[in-house]
Design a protein around this motif. Sequence first.
Motif, mmCIF file in Angstrom:
data_model
loop_
_atom_site.group_PDB
_atom_site.id
_atom_site.type_symbol
_atom_site.label_atom_id
_atom_site.label_comp_id
_atom_site.label_asym_id
_atom_site.label_seq_id
_atom_site.Cartn_x
_atom_site.Cartn_y
_atom_site.Cartn_z
ATOM 1 N N HIS A 1 54.294 34.763 39.206
ATOM 2 C CA HIS A 1 54.582 34.425 40.609
ATOM 3 C C HIS A 1 55.053 32.975 40.746
ATOM 4 C CE1 HIS A 1 52.982 37.876 43.086
ATOM 5 N NE2 HIS A 1 52.658 38.237 41.852
ATOM 6 N N LEU B 1 46.255 29.809 53.356
ATOM 7 C CA LEU B 1 44.954 29.710 52.675
ATOM 8 C C LEU B 1 44.547 28.258 52.436
ATOM 9 C CD1 LEU B 1 45.512 32.581 50.077
ATOM 10 C CD2 LEU B 1 43.969 32.647 52.031
ATOM 11 N N ARG C 1 35.055 25.841 48.173
ATOM 12 C CA ARG C 1 34.170 26.445 47.163
ATOM 13 C C ARG C 1 34.043 25.575 45.926
ATOM 14 N NH1 ARG C 1 38.303 31.235 47.811
ATOM 15 N NH2 ARG C 1 37.565 32.111 49.759
ATOM 16 N N GLY D 1 35.767 38.299 41.763
ATOM 17 C CA GLY D 1 35.076 38.432 43.048
ATOM 18 C C GLY D 1 34.154 37.257 43.332
ATOM 19 N N ARG D 2 34.311 36.171 42.597
ATOM 20 C CA ARG D 2 33.572 34.938 42.863
ATOM 21 C C ARG D 2 34.524 33.778 42.632
ATOM 22 N NH1 ARG D 2 32.142 37.096 37.763
ATOM 23 N NH2 ARG D 2 31.855 35.577 36.098
ATOM 24 N N THR E 1 43.027 38.301 49.564
ATOM 25 C CA THR E 1 42.069 37.248 49.903
ATOM 26 C C THR E 1 42.071 36.848 51.380
ATOM 27 O OG1 THR E 1 43.711 35.783 48.940
ATOM 28 C CG2 THR E 1 41.715 36.157 47.660
ATOM 29 N N GLY E 2 42.901 37.482 52.210
ATOM 30 C CA GLY E 2 42.860 37.128 53.626
ATOM 31 C C GLY E 2 43.339 38.287 54.487
ATOM 32 N N ILE F 1 38.632 40.315 50.122
ATOM 33 C CA ILE F 1 37.475 39.778 49.405
ATOM 34 C C ILE F 1 37.205 38.359 49.884
ATOM 35 C CG2 ILE F 1 37.453 41.219 47.329
ATOM 36 C CD1 ILE F 1 39.095 39.075 45.930
ATOM 37 N N ASP F 2 35.946 38.107 50.128
ATOM 38 C CA ASP F 2 35.523 36.784 50.570
ATOM 39 C C ASP F 2 34.776 36.162 49.401
ATOM 40 O OD1 ASP F 2 35.038 34.608 52.110
ATOM 41 O OD2 ASP F 2 33.232 35.443 53.021
ATOM 42 N N VAL F 3 35.397 35.172 48.800
ATOM 43 C CA VAL F 3 34.851 34.638 47.556
ATOM 44 C C VAL F 3 33.913 33.481 47.827
ATOM 45 C CG1 VAL F 3 35.442 33.769 45.303
ATOM 46 C CG2 VAL F 3 37.022 35.239 46.492
ATOM 47 N N ARG F 4 32.685 33.622 47.359
ATOM 48 C CA ARG F 4 31.684 32.565 47.527
ATOM 49 C C ARG F 4 31.150 32.127 46.179
ATOM 50 N NH1 ARG F 4 32.723 30.547 51.691
ATOM 51 N NH2 ARG F 4 33.049 31.867 53.461
ATOM 52 N N GLU G 1 59.757 39.176 50.510
ATOM 53 C CA GLU G 1 59.158 37.853 50.318
ATOM 54 C C GLU G 1 57.991 37.572 51.265
ATOM 55 O OE1 GLU G 1 62.103 34.839 52.683
ATOM 56 O OE2 GLU G 1 62.460 35.184 50.543
ATOM 57 N N ARG G 2 57.785 38.433 52.258
ATOM 58 C CA ARG G 2 56.575 38.269 53.070
ATOM 59 C C ARG G 2 55.326 38.668 52.291
ATOM 60 N NH1 ARG G 2 58.227 42.060 57.842
ATOM 61 N NH2 ARG G 2 59.369 42.970 56.080
ATOM 62 N N THR G 3 55.516 39.525 51.298
ATOM 63 C CA THR G 3 54.344 40.006 50.551
ATOM 64 C C THR G 3 54.373 39.617 49.072
ATOM 65 O OG1 THR G 3 55.495 42.124 50.363
ATOM 66 C CG2 THR G 3 53.781 41.947 52.039
ATOM 67 N N ASN G 4 55.432 39.952 48.340
ATOM 68 C CA ASN G 4 55.465 39.776 46.873
ATOM 69 C C ASN G 4 54.134 40.186 46.263
ATOM 70 O OD1 ASN G 4 57.596 36.909 47.044
ATOM 71 N ND2 ASN G 4 58.156 38.947 46.403
ATOM 72 N N GLU G 5 53.698 41.373 46.627
ATOM 73 C CA GLU G 5 52.377 41.848 46.231
ATOM 74 C C GLU G 5 52.536 42.955 45.197
ATOM 75 O OE1 GLU G 5 48.818 41.593 45.831
ATOM 76 O OE2 GLU G 5 49.222 40.606 47.745
ATOM 77 N N LEU G 6 52.016 42.705 43.992
ATOM 78 C CA LEU G 6 52.202 43.677 42.905
ATOM 79 C C LEU G 6 50.977 44.563 42.718
ATOM 80 C CD1 LEU G 6 53.790 41.284 40.242
ATOM 81 C CD2 LEU G 6 54.948 42.620 41.978
ATOM 82 N N ARG H 1 40.861 26.726 52.110
ATOM 83 C CA ARG H 1 39.877 27.808 51.957
ATOM 84 C C ARG H 1 39.274 27.833 50.567
ATOM 85 N NH1 ARG H 1 41.809 32.184 55.115
ATOM 86 N NH2 ARG H 1 40.640 33.607 53.794
ATOM 87 N N ARG I 1 52.028 32.224 45.614
ATOM 88 C CA ARG I 1 52.444 33.601 45.869
ATOM 89 C C ARG I 1 53.914 33.815 45.502
ATOM 90 N NH1 ARG I 1 50.713 38.150 47.269
ATOM 91 N NH2 ARG I 1 48.710 37.141 47.050
ATOM 92 N N HIS I 2 54.785 32.865 45.921
ATOM 93 C CA HIS I 2 56.223 33.042 45.648
ATOM 94 C C HIS I 2 56.794 31.974 44.718
ATOM 95 C CE1 HIS I 2 55.377 34.195 49.880
ATOM 96 N NE2 HIS I 2 56.012 35.290 49.551
ATOM 97 N N GLN J 1 42.957 44.851 46.832
ATOM 98 C CA GLN J 1 42.164 43.731 47.332
ATOM 99 C C GLN J 1 43.061 42.523 47.553
ATOM 100 O OE1 GLN J 1 39.423 43.436 44.021
ATOM 101 N NE2 GLN J 1 37.781 44.192 45.321
ATOM 102 N N GLU K 1 45.195 38.180 57.151
ATOM 103 C CA GLU K 1 46.596 38.008 57.519
ATOM 104 C C GLU K 1 47.500 38.714 56.502
ATOM 105 O OE1 GLU K 1 49.319 34.010 58.037
ATOM 106 O OE2 GLU K 1 47.148 33.907 58.308
ATOM 107 N N ARG K 2 47.159 38.531 55.215
ATOM 108 C CA ARG K 2 47.921 39.143 54.129
ATOM 109 C C ARG K 2 47.780 40.669 54.154
ATOM 110 N NH1 ARG K 2 47.417 35.547 49.144
ATOM 111 N NH2 ARG K 2 48.925 34.376 50.361
#
Lengths: 81, 237
Positions: free
Chosen positions: B72, B18, B25, B229-230, A42-43, A70-73, A19-24, B21, B44-45, A40, A45-46
């Motif tokens: 999620h 986040l 935008r 990516g945007r 978004t932070g 990735i830094d989204v602008r 549960e710290r990640t839940n990254e698929l 953040r 996320r969860h 990729q 820390e992650r």
Amino acid sequence: MEAPQYVAARVQRALAEDERTNELGIRVDVRGEQLFLRGQVTGNERRLLIADVAREAAPGLTVRNEITVIDVRGPGEEERL
Amino acid sequence: MRELRIAAVGDVHLDESLRGRYRERLDDIGEHADVLLLAGDLTRHGTLEEAGVVADEFRDLPVPVIAVLGNHDHHSNHPAEIAAMLNDAGIKVLHDDATVLDVDGVRLGVVGGKGFGGGYAGKCASDFGEPEIKAFIGHTKRIAERWRVALKELEADRRIVLSHYSPVKDTLSGEPLEIYPFLGSYLLAEAADAEGADLVIHGHAHAGTEKGVTPGGIRVRNVALPVLGRAYGVYCL
Ligand SMILES: [Fe+2]
Ligand SMILES: [Fe+2]
């Protein structure tokens, strides 16, 4: 010795289920003593948390954290359909 | 009829770390778009704390916000509470139903929901065998049928389908083939093609690609944040 495919599968499951990640969306590859993480997020820390969870799931391997942040602008260009 | 500018993004996967953040935008979104669509995986969860961050990031924007939830957002078994929190923040959450907005006299209809998996024509799970498999594909079939009915009944000048899972393979390019059945189902595209739509928006496939088309010729856009990516994509109809 455990086959590298099983180690990679265990790490991938840990990333999804911990549960710290839940990254698929992270690709995990084991080559010899090295474990590669790619994808990729978004932070930063992650990104670091993912490496922590991977390290716990595969102790003894050197984790190569190649995940990019990735830094989204802005919205970029619009598309006319 | 006036052109509509549709902003869309999915898979923002927000949590406390986040907070604020994404919001920075969105300040000028009114200059770029008429509406913002959120294609699921907002958290996320799927916790209520994370849903609170989502509500704060997307509340009180200069444009209306319409969302669907993703897998999620279901992880902690609180999808109804999350939807209610977002609705309280002024975000319209679709659950296999429709909404119609009036944008300067143009009626924009959006139909959608989470969607689900099963795979793509000729290479998919079917309603056969163990109850577990039937439950899996049955979930997708019921969703697709609800979308078809909602599209049939929709009265609008412009029609969009908003999903989390992908209706087509095109936008999965970059994902491993082996997981396609968990990324979406052609039944979702079939519903859209049967009743007609101008655009299908989805997320979920973080490693996929942005642009695709249904077998019937409806444009499909994968707006998962890592794909774009945007901050969001803008599509003009
Ligand atoms: Fe996602
Ligand atoms: Fe997802």
